[in-house]
Write an enzyme that holds these catalytic residues in place. Structure first.
Site, PDB file in Angstrom:
ATOM      1  N   CYS A 119      37.245  35.438  53.772  1.00 56.16           N
ATOM      2  CA  CYS A 119      35.805  35.651  53.976  1.00 56.16           C
ATOM      3  C   CYS A 119      35.515  37.120  54.268  1.00 56.16           C
ATOM      4  O   CYS A 119      34.488  37.658  53.835  1.00 56.16           O
ATOM      5  CB  CYS A 119      35.288  34.800  55.132  1.00 56.16           C
ATOM      6  N   CYS A 130      38.374  33.536  59.156  1.00 56.23           N
ATOM      7  CA  CYS A 130      38.715  33.387  57.739  1.00 56.23           C
ATOM      8  C   CYS A 130      38.956  34.761  57.111  1.00 56.23           C
ATOM      9  O   CYS A 130      38.018  35.526  56.893  1.00 56.23           O
ATOM     10  CB  CYS A 130      37.590  32.635  57.021  1.00 56.23           C
TER      11      CYS A 130
END
Length: 326
Positions: free
Chosen positions: A82, A79
């Site tokens: 993230c 991700c």
């Protein structure tokens, strides 16, 4: 996806009021028990950011949340957002110096936790306070927005649950405690009376809860917990057993009737229509005079206190009220 902020103040129904009171009571009991078992001391800055899995979730998050807010960062290696968000959260966890703990959950390795929190996409950030899960935001967020959300979280945790955070010592060794120990909180002189109010709420005895809070305030007029609890219990008592359709019919037919407008505003607030409740009463202030106007103003100030001074809807309504009055 745009960040989805959660308002941590506002009006709650009877079940939510009782849940908050119960969570606070349980948090206090857990801190007292840990103190009796010899918990205490400071934590290392390294203990403010922890990796959590399904096996350790109860200890590392649920139990820990009885002494300090736990912010959960749901992330994954693949991700990209993230990778931008997580370092900011880690840095702020250290900067906030024990006011919250950051728990990092790898969703690929902990699918069950992801499902339990109902997460549809990452990054997703939640908080757990006294065992109560609160969604904070989902998706990328700017640092200023994150700080504002954390400030609100810390304030609510302290004011509503008595969680003042952990003592951090740069010289402490990481992992000295498997779960951060609470700061000892001596029992206050009104704990028994406040507990009686919680028990009355549990039993659906709103009159008993109102009286229990009044008993505290008769000796300690500045007791914040009792003041807020009394406003909540009195609101719920007022709307209990009324006919909502009749109340709204009366309010529509009698725009100058202060009592009818106040009753409808109570219903608006309990139903979560905060701005409608505020707007109704502010308009009524502008239409009425004398004792009626003062009664509406006083009720509006009570609702401001219940929703919370940090809520932007309260700030906007205060400005509108000032214009209506002057």
């Amino acid at each position: 996806m745009q960040p989805r902020n959660m308002s941590m103040s506002g009006v709650v129904d009877l079940a939510a009021v009782k849940a908050a009171q119960e969570a606070k009571s349980k948090a206090e009991q857990a801190r007292a028990e840990a103190a009796r078992q010899g918990g205490g001391g400071a934590v290392s800055p390294a203990d403010l950011v922890i990796d959590v899995d399904e096996a350790g979730f109860e200890l590392d998050v649920l139990q820990r949340s009885t002494e300090v807010p736990v912010v959960i960062d749901f992330w994954a290696e693949w991700c990209e957002p993230c990778k931008q968000l997580s370092p900011v959260l880690e840095r702020l966890a250290v900067e906030y110096n024990g006011r919250f703990v950051l728990a990092k959950v790898d969703v690929d390795a902990n699918q069950m936790l992801m499902q339990q929190f109902g997460i549809q996409g990452i990054p997703a950030v939640f908080a757990v306070v006294a065992g109560q899960a609160l969604p904070l935001f989902q998706g990328a967020a700017g640092e200023q927005q994150i700080r504002e959300t954390l400030d609100q979280l810390v304030q609510v945790a302290e004011q509503r649950f008595g969680l003042t955070g952990l003592v951090v010592d740069a010289d402490a060794q990481p992992g000295d405690r498997q779960a951060a120990a609470p700061q000892a909180v001596p029992a206050g002189p009104y704990d028994a009376l406040l507990e009686a109010a919680v028990q009355a709420l549990d039993a659906g005895d709103l009159g008993g809860a109102v009286q229990a809070y009044k008993n505290v305030l008769s000796d300690d007029p500045g007791n914040t917990e009792a003041k807020l609890g009394l406003v909540q219990a009195e609101l719920l008592q007022r709307v209990q057993g009324i006919d909502p359709q009749q109340v709204r019919k009366d309010a529509a037919e009698k725009p100058l009737d202060a009592g009818a407008q106040i009753a409808a505003a109570d219903l608006d607030l309990v139903g979560g229509h905060v701005e409608d409740a505020f707007g109704r009463l502010i308009e009524t202030v502008g239409r009425t005079a004398g004792d009626d106007r003062d009664a509406v103003r006083v009720r509006l100030l009570e609702l401001f206190e219940l929703v919370g001074a940090d809520d932007p809807r309260v700030a906007a309504a205060r400005r509108a009220l000032a214009r209506a009055l002057f």
